[in-house]
Design a protein around this motif. Structure first.
Motif, PDB file in Angstrom:
ATOM      1  N   LEU A   1       0.831  -1.271   0.152  1.00  0.00           N
ATOM      2  CA  LEU A   1       0.073   0.091  -0.039  1.00  0.00           C
ATOM      3  C   LEU A   1       0.949   1.243  -0.003  1.00  0.00           C
ATOM      4  N   ASP A   2       0.407   2.135  -0.368  1.00  0.00           N
ATOM      5  CA  ASP A   2       1.028   3.613  -0.459  1.00  0.00           C
ATOM      6  C   ASP A   2       0.518   4.421   1.024  1.00  0.00           C
ATOM      7  N   PRO A   3       1.224   4.865   1.698  1.00  0.00           N
ATOM      8  CA  PRO A   3       0.737   5.564   2.901  1.00  0.00           C
ATOM      9  C   PRO A   3      -0.089   6.952   2.493  1.00  0.00           C
ATOM     10  N   LEU A   4       0.276   7.489   1.265  1.00  0.00           N
ATOM     11  CA  LEU A   4      -0.591   8.596   0.870  1.00  0.00           C
ATOM     12  C   LEU A   4      -2.007   8.487   0.768  1.00  0.00           C
ATOM     13  N   TYR A   5      -2.388   7.127   0.466  1.00  0.00           N
ATOM     14  CA  TYR A   5      -3.746   6.844   0.056  1.00  0.00           C
ATOM     15  C   TYR A   5      -4.410   6.345   1.143  1.00  0.00           C
ATOM     16  N   VAL A   6      -3.789   6.141   2.505  1.00  0.00           N
ATOM     17  CA  VAL A   6      -4.278   5.589   3.818  1.00  0.00           C
ATOM     18  C   VAL A   6      -5.247   6.400   4.466  1.00  0.00           C
ATOM     19  N   ALA A   7      -6.229   6.115   5.120  1.00  0.00           N
ATOM     20  CA  ALA A   7      -7.101   7.184   5.746  1.00  0.00           C
ATOM     21  C   ALA A   7      -6.584   7.598   7.074  1.00  0.00           C
ATOM     22  N   ASN A   8      -7.236   8.859   7.292  1.00  0.00           N
ATOM     23  CA  ASN A   8      -6.859   9.446   8.660  1.00  0.00           C
ATOM     24  C   ASN A   8      -8.113   9.994   9.327  1.00  0.00           C
ATOM     25  N   GLU A   9      -8.225  10.068  10.371  1.00  0.00           N
ATOM     26  CA  GLU A   9      -9.381  10.674  11.055  1.00  0.00           C
ATOM     27  C   GLU A   9      -9.020  11.795  12.158  1.00  0.00           C
ATOM     28  N   GLY A  10      -7.896  12.093  12.260  1.00  0.00           N
ATOM     29  CA  GLY A  10      -7.600  13.176  13.179  1.00  0.00           C
ATOM     30  C   GLY A  10      -6.238  14.098  12.675  1.00  0.00           C
ATOM     31  N   LYS A  11      -6.355  14.191  11.353  1.00  0.00           N
ATOM     32  CA  LYS A  11      -5.288  15.021  10.645  1.00  0.00           C
ATOM     33  C   LYS A  11      -5.742  16.191   9.678  1.00  0.00           C
ATOM     34  N   LEU A  12      -5.320  16.931   9.432  1.00  0.00           N
ATOM     35  CA  LEU A  12      -5.658  18.181   8.373  1.00  0.00           C
ATOM     36  C   LEU A  12      -4.598  18.480   7.545  1.00  0.00           C
ATOM     37  N   VAL A  13      -4.603  18.834   6.331  1.00  0.00           N
ATOM     38  CA  VAL A  13      -3.818  19.463   5.402  1.00  0.00           C
ATOM     39  C   VAL A  13      -4.395  20.920   5.206  1.00  0.00           C
ATOM     40  N   ALA A  14      -3.428  21.901   5.508  1.00  0.00           N
ATOM     41  CA  ALA A  14      -3.472  23.218   4.979  1.00  0.00           C
ATOM     42  C   ALA A  14      -2.812  23.928   3.972  1.00  0.00           C
ATOM     43  N   PHE A  15      -3.274  24.686   3.146  1.00  0.00           N
ATOM     44  CA  PHE A  15      -2.611  25.664   2.218  1.00  0.00           C
ATOM     45  C   PHE A  15      -2.791  27.064   2.802  1.00  0.00           C
ATOM     46  N   VAL A  16      -1.569  27.560   2.926  1.00  0.00           N
ATOM     47  CA  VAL A  16      -1.154  28.823   3.765  1.00  0.00           C
ATOM     48  C   VAL A  16      -0.598  29.627   2.960  1.00  0.00           C
ATOM     49  N   PRO A  17      -0.813  31.115   2.789  1.00  0.00           N
ATOM     50  CA  PRO A  17      -0.086  31.937   2.442  1.00  0.00           C
ATOM     51  C   PRO A  17       1.457  32.066   2.910  1.00  0.00           C
ATOM     52  N   ARG A  18       2.604  32.317   1.894  1.00  0.00           N
ATOM     53  CA  ARG A  18       4.000  31.989   2.374  1.00  0.00           C
ATOM     54  C   ARG A  18       4.179  32.786   3.725  1.00  0.00           C
ATOM     55  N   GLU A  19       3.756  34.086   3.425  1.00  0.00           N
ATOM     56  CA  GLU A  19       4.223  35.089   4.632  1.00  0.00           C
ATOM     57  C   GLU A  19       3.377  34.878   5.826  1.00  0.00           C
ATOM     58  N   HIS A  20       2.500  33.975   5.879  1.00  0.00           N
ATOM     59  CA  HIS A  20       2.017  33.384   7.037  1.00  0.00           C
ATOM     60  C   HIS A  20       2.459  32.066   7.631  1.00  0.00           C
ATOM     61  N   ALA A  21       3.111  31.439   6.762  1.00  0.00           N
ATOM     62  CA  ALA A  21       3.264  29.907   6.950  1.00  0.00           C
ATOM     63  C   ALA A  21       4.208  29.564   8.221  1.00  0.00           C
ATOM     64  N   ASP A  22       5.160  30.221   8.461  1.00  0.00           N
ATOM     65  CA  ASP A  22       5.843  29.981   9.557  1.00  0.00           C
ATOM     66  C   ASP A  22       5.181  29.981  11.056  1.00  0.00           C
ATOM     67  N   ALA A  23       4.304  31.158  11.259  1.00  0.00           N
ATOM     68  CA  ALA A  23       3.701  31.361  12.722  1.00  0.00           C
ATOM     69  C   ALA A  23       2.542  30.496  12.518  1.00  0.00           C
ATOM     70  N   VAL A  24       1.953  30.104  11.447  1.00  0.00           N
ATOM     71  CA  VAL A  24       0.763  28.974  11.584  1.00  0.00           C
ATOM     72  C   VAL A  24       1.322  27.988  12.151  1.00  0.00           C
ATOM     73  N   LEU A  25       2.625  27.396  11.479  1.00  0.00           N
ATOM     74  CA  LEU A  25       3.185  26.103  11.777  1.00  0.00           C
ATOM     75  C   LEU A  25       3.529  25.954  13.178  1.00  0.00           C
ATOM     76  N   ASP A  26       4.230  27.105  13.681  1.00  0.00           N
ATOM     77  CA  ASP A  26       4.379  27.465  15.225  1.00  0.00           C
ATOM     78  C   ASP A  26       3.253  27.155  15.984  1.00  0.00           C
ATOM     79  N   ALA A  27       1.986  27.886  15.616  1.00  0.00           N
ATOM     80  CA  ALA A  27       0.661  27.518  16.509  1.00  0.00           C
ATOM     81  C   ALA A  27       0.419  26.143  16.311  1.00  0.00           C
TER      82      ALA A  27
END
Length: 353
Positions: A279-305
C-alpha cells in the motif's frame, strides 16, 4: 499450457472499472468513482449553487449569519478498534468537516440504524462513546432518530450525523483561494487510522500496537485562525488519504501541487505495514489530521501555532502550490525523481469510516 478454456464469469476486479451499471464498493471510497457518482448523478439531480461547491461542509448564510452545515454516514467495521469506535468517528468526523470551513461546531444530529439482534450493551457502548466525544469537542447532540432493519440486512450499527456551526467573520476557506506559492502543511503523522482498522479486521500484527488518530480538530483550527484568518483552504484527509485531498484541492483551484515524499510524516508502523501489504501511505485514511494551504508570508507563524497544540505537534511543511501542471499532484522522491500522485479510483481499504 492447457487447452481447457478458463471460466472467468465469476471473477471480479479489485480496482473496479469506471463504467459500471451497478454500484461497487469503490463508489464509497472517496476517490474518482465517488467523485463521478456525485458530479454526474447526485449534483444534476439535486441542483443548487451551494451543493455545486462540493466541499466537506456547505457554507450558507441564514438570518444574517454564516453557517457551516455538514452530514456524514458511518459504516466502519469493526465497530470498536484501537483508539476509538464508530461513535467517536461519527462525532469527530462531522466536527472536523465543519472545522474545515473554519466553523465553530455547535449542534449535531444523530441517526442510529440498528440491525435486529444487535446486543443492547453494544448500542449503549456506542452511545456512550458518542456522548463523551461530543462533550470533549464542545458540541451537543441535539436531535436524532432510530431505525431497525431485519437481521441479516445490516451490520450491527450504522450511524449518520449532521452538524451546524458558526463561521467567524473574515474566514473564507475554500480551494478556489489557493494560489501558486501557498505552502502545504500537514498536521501530523498520516495513515494511523487505516492501519489500525486493518490490523484488527484482518488479524494482522505489525510488531507494535497501532492506534487510530481519531480526534476532533476544532481546537487546532482555532489556534491556526488565531494567527491569521487568511488561511486559504483546510481539508481532513479521510477516505482516499492525503493523496485524495491534495488532488481535490489541485483540481478545484487549477493549480499544481508539489510535495516532497521525504518530508511527509509517516510513522514507522504505518510504513512497515504498507510495505508488507503493498500500500501507499499517501492513500491510507486518517481521522485526526488536516492539510492546510497557507499563504507563504503566514506559514511560519501558523506552523508554530500548530506545533504548540497537542494535535499538531508533528506538523510539517510538505510542499507548495505551483503554476506548473495545473490540477496535478507531483511527489518528489528521495532519489531525486518525480511521480504523479493520482486521485485513487476507489479505496485501498473499504469500510474504514
Amino acid at each position: 499450457m492447457s487447452d481447457t478454456a478458463l471460466d472467468i464469469t465469476g471473477w471480479t476486479c479489485p480496482a473496479p472499472l469506471r463504467d459500471r451499471p451497478r454500484v461497487v464498493m469503490g463508489h464509497g471510497g472517496g476517490g474518482a468513482l465517488s467523485a463521478e457518482l456525485v458530479q454526474h448523478l447526485f449534483a444534476p439531480a439535486f441542483g443548487g449553487d451551494v451543493l455545486a461547491q462540493l466541499t466537506d461542509s456547505a457554507a450558507v448564510s441564514l438570518g444574517g449569519v454564516r453557517l457551516a452545515f455538514s452530514t456524514d454516514s458511518y459504516v466502519v467495521r469493526p465497530l470498536f478498534f484501537p483508539g476509538g469506535s464508530i461513535g467517536d468517528l461519527a462525532v469527530n468526523g462531522t466536527v472536523n468537516d465543519l472545522a474545515m470551513s473554519g466553523a465553530e461546531a455547535a449542534y449535531l444530529s444523530c441517526g442510529f440504524i440498528l440491525e435486529e439482534g444487535v446486543e443492547m450493551s453494544v448500542v449503549a457502548r456506542v452511545a456512550e462513546a458518542m456522548g463523551a466525544a461530543a462533550r470533549a469537542a464542545g458540541v451537543e447532540v441535539a436531535t436524532g432518530d432510530t431505525k431497525v432493519v431485519e437481521a441479516g440486512h445490516g451490520d450491527g450499527i450504522y450511524l449518520n450525523t449532521a452538524g451546524i456551526g458558526l463561521i467567524p467573520d473574515g474566514v473564507d476557506l475554500r480551494p478556489q483561494r489557493v494560489v501558486p506559492g501557498d505552502v502545504v502543511i500537514v498536521s501530523g503523522e498520516i495513515g494511523l487510522h487505516g492501519v489500525a482498522i486493518m490490523s484488527v479486521r484482518e488479524g494482522l500484527e505489525f510488531g507494535v500496537d497501532v492506534q487510530s488518530d481519531c480526534a476532533a480538530l476544532g481546537g487546532l483550527v482555532r489556534s491556526m485562525l488565531a494567527v491569521t484568518p487568511e488561511l486559504h483552504v483546510l481539508r481532513d484527509p479521510t477516505r482516499g488519504g492525503l493523496a485524495a485531498s491534495l488532488n481535490e484541492i489541485a483540481a478545484a483551484s487549477g493549480t499544481g501541487v508539489v510535495i516532497h515524499e521525504g518530508r511527509v510524516p509517516v510513522p514507522a508502523a504505518v510504513a512497515n505495514a504498507c510495505a508488507i501489504l503493498g500500500l501507499d501511505p499517501l492513500y491510507v485514511a486518517n481521522e485526526g489530521k488536516l492539510v492546510a494551504f497557507v499563504p507563504r508570508e503566514h506559514a511560519d507563524a501558523v506552523l508554530d501555532a500548530m506545533r504548540a497544540h497537542p494535535l499538531g505537534r508533528h506538523a510539517t511543511v510538505i510542499g507548495e502550490a505551483v503554476d506548473a501542471h495545473p490540477g496535478l499532484v507531483v511527489a518528489r522522491t528521495a532519489l531525486g525523481g518525480s511521480r504523479v500522485v493520482d486521485l485513487p479510483i476507489g479505496e485501498q481499504l473499504p469500510r474504514i469510516c
